[in-house]
Write a protein that holds these residues in place. Structure first.
Motif, PDB file in Angstrom:
ATOM      1  N   GLY A 213      19.689  45.181  60.697  1.00  0.00           N
ATOM      2  CA  GLY A 213      18.556  45.178  59.779  1.00  0.00           C
ATOM      3  C   GLY A 213      18.173  46.598  59.397  1.00  0.00           C
ATOM      4  N   HIS A 214      18.037  46.840  58.126  1.00  0.00           N
ATOM      5  CA  HIS A 214      17.690  48.159  57.614  1.00  0.00           C
ATOM      6  C   HIS A 214      16.263  48.524  58.011  1.00  0.00           C
ATOM      7  CE1 HIS A 214      17.038  51.366  54.677  1.00  0.00           C
ATOM      8  NE2 HIS A 214      18.350  51.489  54.722  1.00  0.00           N
TER       9      HIS A 214
ATOM     10  N   TYR B  57      12.576  46.324  58.257  1.00  0.00           N
ATOM     11  CA  TYR B  57      11.808  46.306  59.499  1.00  0.00           C
ATOM     12  C   TYR B  57      10.396  46.843  59.284  1.00  0.00           C
ATOM     13  CZ  TYR B  57      10.656  47.422  64.349  1.00  0.00           C
ATOM     14  OH  TYR B  57      10.049  47.506  65.567  1.00  0.00           O
ATOM     15  N   ALA B  58      10.283  47.986  58.609  1.00  0.00           N
ATOM     16  CA  ALA B  58       8.978  48.616  58.406  1.00  0.00           C
ATOM     17  C   ALA B  58       8.093  47.764  57.504  1.00  0.00           C
ATOM     18  CB  ALA B  58       9.156  50.012  57.827  1.00  0.00           C
TER      19      ALA B  58
ATOM     20  N   LEU C 281      17.295  47.043  66.170  1.00  0.00           N
ATOM     21  CA  LEU C 281      17.978  47.664  67.315  1.00  0.00           C
ATOM     22  C   LEU C 281      19.483  47.655  67.102  1.00  0.00           C
ATOM     23  CD1 LEU C 281      15.843  46.149  70.186  1.00  0.00           C
ATOM     24  CD2 LEU C 281      15.979  48.570  69.590  1.00  0.00           C
ATOM     25  N   HIS C 282      20.013  46.587  66.539  1.00  0.00           N
ATOM     26  CA  HIS C 282      21.447  46.522  66.248  1.00  0.00           C
ATOM     27  C   HIS C 282      21.843  47.566  65.212  1.00  0.00           C
ATOM     28  CE1 HIS C 282      22.125  42.115  67.723  1.00  0.00           C
ATOM     29  NE2 HIS C 282      21.839  42.948  68.697  1.00  0.00           N
ATOM     30  N   ASP C 283      20.963  47.852  64.254  1.00  0.00           N
ATOM     31  CA  ASP C 283      21.269  48.879  63.263  1.00  0.00           C
ATOM     32  C   ASP C 283      21.360  50.258  63.912  1.00  0.00           C
ATOM     33  OD1 ASP C 283      21.803  49.756  60.618  1.00  0.00           O
ATOM     34  OD2 ASP C 283      19.730  50.460  60.442  1.00  0.00           O
TER      35      ASP C 283
ATOM     36  N   LEU D 129      27.174  48.091  57.536  1.00  0.00           N
ATOM     37  CA  LEU D 129      25.859  48.535  57.088  1.00  0.00           C
ATOM     38  C   LEU D 129      25.132  47.401  56.365  1.00  0.00           C
ATOM     39  CD1 LEU D 129      26.601  52.086  55.656  1.00  0.00           C
ATOM     40  CD2 LEU D 129      25.149  51.527  57.589  1.00  0.00           C
ATOM     41  N   PRO D 130      23.814  47.262  56.599  1.00  0.00           N
ATOM     42  CA  PRO D 130      23.091  46.221  55.878  1.00  0.00           C
ATOM     43  C   PRO D 130      22.925  46.580  54.427  1.00  0.00           C
ATOM     44  CG  PRO D 130      21.595  47.474  57.272  1.00  0.00           C
ATOM     45  CD  PRO D 130      22.984  47.970  57.537  1.00  0.00           C
ATOM     46  N   TYR D 131      23.116  45.602  53.527  1.00  0.00           N
ATOM     47  CA  TYR D 131      22.975  45.672  52.085  1.00  0.00           C
ATOM     48  C   TYR D 131      23.689  46.888  51.584  1.00  0.00           C
ATOM     49  CZ  TYR D 131      18.691  44.441  54.515  1.00  0.00           C
ATOM     50  OH  TYR D 131      17.779  44.060  55.440  1.00  0.00           O
TER      51      TYR D 131
END
Length: 119
Positions: free
Chosen positions: A18-19, A23-24, A72-74, A117-119
């Motif tokens: 997750g980017h 998250y933010a 965390l995975h990112d 990488l996400p997206y």
């Protein structure tokens, strides 16, 4: 709000990355909406709707934990670190500081153990 709905649609997805924007935005929305409601509603109405707040909190527990795990995975960290976040949530400002730190750290470059990488 786009990322908030994205996290709710993928509420039980934790096996990817997750980017930090996702998250933010999700966590800021989770803090801002109840804060605005509490600001404008009188105290006696807040207590009147306490069961609804508790139910909403329980329903949002899984999307919150899954968004933490994806973030965390990112960072190429294990999702088990989410236990630390939940434990720090018992301390004043503990969870907020850890969440802010996760929001600011850049993700790992390229592919890692948890995917591309996400997206």
């Amino acid at each position: 709000m786009k990322w908030f709905w994205y996290c709710l649609k993928n509420y039980c997805t934790w096996d990817c990355r997750g980017h930090r924007r996702e998250y933010a935005c999700f966590n800021v929305t989770l803090i801002a909406i109840p804060a605005l409601i509490e600001w404008f509603l009188p105290l006696h109405l807040l207590f009147k709707f306490l069961p609804i707040w508790i139910i909403l909190g329980l329903l949002l527990l899984i999307p919150v934990v899954c968004s933490h795990i994806r973030r965390l995975h990112d960072l190429n960290w294990s999702g088990w670190w989410v236990i630390l976040i939940l434990l720090l949530g018992q301390l004043p400002l503990g969870s907020i500081l850890f969440t802010l730190t996760l929001s600011l750290l850049p993700g790992s470059k390229g592919e890692n153990h948890f995917g591309r990488l996400p997206y």
